[in-house]
Design an enzyme around this catalytic site. Structure first.
Site, PDB file in Angstrom:
ATOM      1  N   TYR A 153       2.784  62.371  45.029  1.00 52.73           N
ATOM      2  CA  TYR A 153       3.471  61.489  45.790  1.00 52.73           C
ATOM      3  C   TYR A 153       2.509  60.580  46.614  1.00 52.73           C
ATOM      4  CZ  TYR A 153       6.554  59.826  49.878  1.00 52.73           C
ATOM      5  OH  TYR A 153       7.056  59.282  50.707  1.00 52.73           O
ATOM      6  N   LYS A 174       1.781  56.358  46.885  1.00 49.51           N
ATOM      7  CA  LYS A 174       1.618  55.758  48.031  1.00 49.51           C
ATOM      8  C   LYS A 174       0.310  55.120  48.553  1.00 49.51           C
ATOM      9  CE  LYS A 174       6.074  56.191  48.955  1.00 49.51           C
ATOM     10  NZ  LYS A 174       7.040  54.837  48.908  1.00 49.51           N
ATOM     11  N   SER A 209       6.030  52.786  52.733  1.00 51.33           N
ATOM     12  CA  SER A 209       4.897  53.759  52.330  1.00 51.33           C
ATOM     13  C   SER A 209       5.467  55.022  53.239  1.00 51.33           C
ATOM     14  CB  SER A 209       3.436  53.261  52.660  1.00 51.33           C
ATOM     15  OG  SER A 209       2.587  54.238  52.341  1.00 51.33           O
TER      16      SER A 209
END
Length: 298
Positions: A148, A152, A134
């Site tokens: 993005y 994650k 991560s």
């Protein structure tokens, strides 16, 4: 010493390659996946020279789960590292739904498919380790990288739930939250001048994107040390000897600082809202979720 046998997605560049090579130097068996194995062999000849094996895999393909399940069985894999992914830069308003779906397909659904491929064999054997690569942006959102961060965050929510679901079968989940590391990752991300539209110029999103771009190649994070840290926490050796119980492994000074700031902010919100939050309930004795005893506490 236990024999760890690794399958690492996205091993053809950046942090994935560092983890693969470090594991090989420790004497472990490694399968590294890549979308283009021919290019991967050219870029990282040391993987095969050290005894590693390449596997052709695009984590967004429909047969990912089956390919991983077969590899886990045939090579007795007991550590799977979900590293494949990329960074999508841009404010949400400017991103197309095609870009958004592609980001989630790779960073989240790709990891889901790989993990689903590993679980049955791990469960039947009574153990295994799933490592999710991560980011600090998966714990604290980053302006200019909203999708993005979202990919994650989704990975971390999945991992928290999986850690509870899989613990009864001896399967461990580890989330590695990387800060800014000196890999080619940012070089593949669109530059601010190309993706920050006029209304957002000068805002926190623009400034953050500019700062990240300006820092490329100067990041404080050492990818070789990050790889070593992940291996030590997975194996419980050296600096990881007392860390085999952890769910989250923040890596980098910036990752630690961002996590602490998030926790402090979250705590302030909880303290501020506590009275209102507790008022918004029926008068009943049921405490709701989570269960009274979690596998993490057992």
């Amino acid at each position: 010493m236990a024999q760890y046998r690794w399958l690492i997605t996205g091993a053809s560049s950046g942090q994935g390659a560092e983890i693969a090579l470090a594991a090989l130097r420790h004497g472990y068996h490694v399968i590294g996946t890549a979308r283009n194995v021919v290019k991967a062999k050219e870029d990282y000849p040391n993987l095969e020279a050290l005894g590693g094996v390449w596997l052709d895999l695009d984590v967004t393909s429909d047969d990912t789960q089956a390919i991983v399940e077969r590899a886990v069985k045939e090579h007795s894999i007991n550590v799977v590292v979900n590293n494949a992914g990329y960074g999508l830069r841009g404010v949400l308003e400017d991103l197309s739904m095609k870009q958004i779906r592609a980001q989630m397909d790779t960073n989240f659904f790709g990891a889901v498919a790989v993990t689903k491929g590993a679980i049955p064999t791990f469960r039947e054997r009574g153990g295994g380790i799933i490592v999710m690569i991560s980011s600090a942006s998966g714990f604290t959102g980053t302006p200019s990288q909203s999708m993005y961060s979202a990919s994650k965050f989704a990975l971390e929510g999945l991992s928290e739930s999986l850690a509870e679901e899989l613990a009864p079968f001896g399967i461990r989940v580890l989330i590695a939250e990387l800060g800014a590391y000196r890999t080619p990752f940012q070089s593949a991300v669109d530059k601010p001048s190309n993706i920050i539209s006029e209304p957002y110029k000068g805002t926190i999103a623009d400034k953050t994107a500019q700062r990240i771009t300006a820092g490329h190649g100067k990041q404080a994070g050492d990818p070789a040390k990050a790889a070593e840290a992940i291996i030590e926490v997975v194996t419980g050796e050296c600096r990881g000897v007392n860390l085999r119980h952890v769910l989250r492994l923040p890596l980098g000074k910036d990752a630690v600082q961002r996590a602490r700031s998030k926790i402090e902010s979250f705590t302030r919100d909880i303290d501020s809202c506590k009275q209102l939050a507790e008022w918004a309930s029926f008068d009943t004795s049921w405490d709701g979720y989570p269960p009274l005893e979690s596998s993490a506490d057992a």
